[in-house]
Scaffold this motif. Structure first.
Motif, PDB file in Angstrom:
ATOM      1  N   ARG A  47       0.882  -1.107   0.079  1.00 45.80           N
ATOM      2  CA  ARG A  47       0.030   0.187   0.006  1.00 45.80           C
ATOM      3  C   ARG A  47       0.851   1.350   0.086  1.00 45.80           C
ATOM      4  N   TYR A  48       1.851   0.967   0.501  1.00 45.37           N
ATOM      5  CA  TYR A  48       2.914   2.310   0.799  1.00 45.37           C
ATOM      6  C   TYR A  48       3.479   2.481  -0.617  1.00 45.37           C
ATOM      7  N   LEU A  49       3.800   1.444  -1.279  1.00 44.74           N
ATOM      8  CA  LEU A  49       4.224   1.686  -2.560  1.00 44.74           C
ATOM      9  C   LEU A  49       3.329   2.212  -3.620  1.00 44.74           C
ATOM     10  N   VAL A  50       1.916   2.010  -3.380  1.00 48.34           N
ATOM     11  CA  VAL A  50       1.017   2.490  -4.353  1.00 48.34           C
ATOM     12  C   VAL A  50       0.945   3.791  -3.965  1.00 48.34           C
ATOM     13  N   ASP A  51       0.951   4.398  -2.980  1.00 51.99           N
ATOM     14  CA  ASP A  51       0.759   5.722  -2.462  1.00 51.99           C
ATOM     15  C   ASP A  51       2.187   6.573  -2.911  1.00 51.99           C
ATOM     16  N   PHE A  52       3.268   5.963  -2.740  1.00 51.11           N
ATOM     17  CA  PHE A  52       4.395   6.746  -2.954  1.00 51.11           C
ATOM     18  C   PHE A  52       4.956   6.986  -4.416  1.00 51.11           C
TER      19      PHE A  52
END
Length: 397
Positions: free
Chosen positions: A386-391
């Motif tokens: 999820r962090y990668l999707v946001d980043f």
């Protein structure tokens, strides 16, 4: 005599074909596990007539039971179906759209679901995977969009004068475009390897989907092996089939960070890349977050974007390397030279939460700006995906 031989040979071949078919498709393999309903209910099935107890473990159970700090290993009991036919079943009432991992425990022994061929290795642990479709997992699926290319490439490091492997993603159209692209260096955690982000993190699917939708810029993504004691993922280096280990030498002692420019030099020399600071990003999870923090700090002219996902910000080695000794000063100097975005994300149940809280207080005391994202759960891939999707959409704008 010849007719008799042909008959015997035919019977033997027929018997072999039947046995081979039974080996490939035994009766128990007709069981569906897990079976998903449109409402998110998931039923797990196991044929185990001699078992006394069967349990379900993994982060797939988090919505049914309390979770530990890693968000997994909570046990849900199976029920043996009436009729004594050996079928055990466990039903989870509601799974949110996501990618989950799980195992079975049969009479105290961990095992995988024999009716689910989708498995993934995380260090020494091999688990089954189940993807519950929906908005929360859409980016993890292979969609009908242009696809990038993933290559395994080797570069030479001066650390031990050996070749080391990394995975490189190039976006759809790279081969024919003639253009140069920005680069994200995406780092794994302790015990992981250059396959971690592509296999466990679904980074390739996430990149394809975000780039195709216009939410992320087309970019090259480099996933190196952060274990200086190994040259590639277990089974693919000179150590052969030596079993993977969690805490290897030279993982958090400054060696990887110090030698990181060799990776950048190789990538810039072999791929069409934009070579200015604002066209480079570095991000990583856990140990990879620590590598990202200190690599970007000791080489402040290399990276314009930094992402720390559940980062281990404190050195854990008994003898602290020089690059770790003045974090406050080196990070301050890094910001003085310019940072486009500094991104910190962590789960509220993560065992590294306090470390990250202290680090944010340190940045606050220096007046240094950063983006902070706090999520549910602990130190796990659910968060890191999820962090990668946001980043990614924040990069190279």
């Amino acid at each position: 005599m010849n007719k008799l031989c042909v008959l015997i040979a035919s019977m033997l071949m027929a018997n072999f074909a039947v046995n081979a078919q039974e080996a490939i498709m035994p009766e128990a393999s007709r069981i569906v596990s897990p079976k998903l309903s449109p409402t998110g209910e998931a039923t797990f099935n196991l044929y185990a007539p001699g078992a006394r107890e069967v349990l379900l473990v993994g982060n797939v159970t988090r919505h049914e039971t309390a979770v530990d700090s890693a968000g997994n290993m909570q046990k849900v009991p199976f029920v043996k179906m009436a009729g004594n036919n050996g079928l055990w079943t466990a039903t989870l009432s509601s799974l949110e759209p996501d990618l989950y991992t799980y195992k079975f425990v049969v009479d105290g022994v961990e095992t995988n679901d024999p009716n689910n061929v989708f498995m993934v290795r995380d260090v020494k642990s091999v688990s089954n995977m189940v993807l519950v479709p929906g908005d929360g997992s859409r980016e993890y699926m292979v969609s009908d969009v242009p696809h990038g290319t993933v290559s395994d490439v080797w570069y030479t490091t001066s650390f031990d004068n050996a070749q080391r492997r990394m995975r490189v993603y190039t976006p759809a159209g790279y081969e024919m475009s003639g253009k140069s692209y920005p680069v994200l260096y995406l780092l794994h955690g302790m015990g992981g390897d250059e396959y971690a982000w592509s296999e466990l993190g679904r980074a390739v699917q996430i990149l394809d989907n975000l780039i195709a939708s216009g939410r992320a810029e087309p970019m090259v993504v480099v996933m190196p092996n952060g274990n200086m004691a190994r040259h590639a993922t277990p089974g693919a280096d000179g150590l052969g089939f030596e079993q993977p280990e969690f805490n290897l030498p030279h993982t958090m002692d400054g060696v990887f960070e110090t030698h990181f420019p060799e990776i950048v030099e190789y990538v810039d020399g072999h791929f069409r890349t934009k070579r200015d600071k604002d066209s480079r990003a570095i991000a990583g999870l856990s140990m990879g977050g620590m590598h990202s923090l200190y690599t970007s700090a000791i080489y402040p002219d290399l990276f314009g974007y930094v992402g720390l996902f559940s980062a281990a910000v404190r050195p854990h080695a008994a003898e602290v390397a020089d690059i770790y000794k003045d974090r406050k000063g080196s990070v301050g100097s890094q910001f003085a030279k310019g940072v486009k975005q500094y991104y910190i994300a962590i789960g509220e149940d993560d065992f590294l939460y306090e470390e990250n809280k202290d680090f944010r207080a340190e940045l606050d005391s220096l007046g240094l700006p950063y983006v902070y994202k706090e999520s549910k759960f602990g130190h796990e891939w659910t968060n890191w995906r999820r962090y990668l999707v946001d980043f990614l959409p924040r990069l190279f704008k």
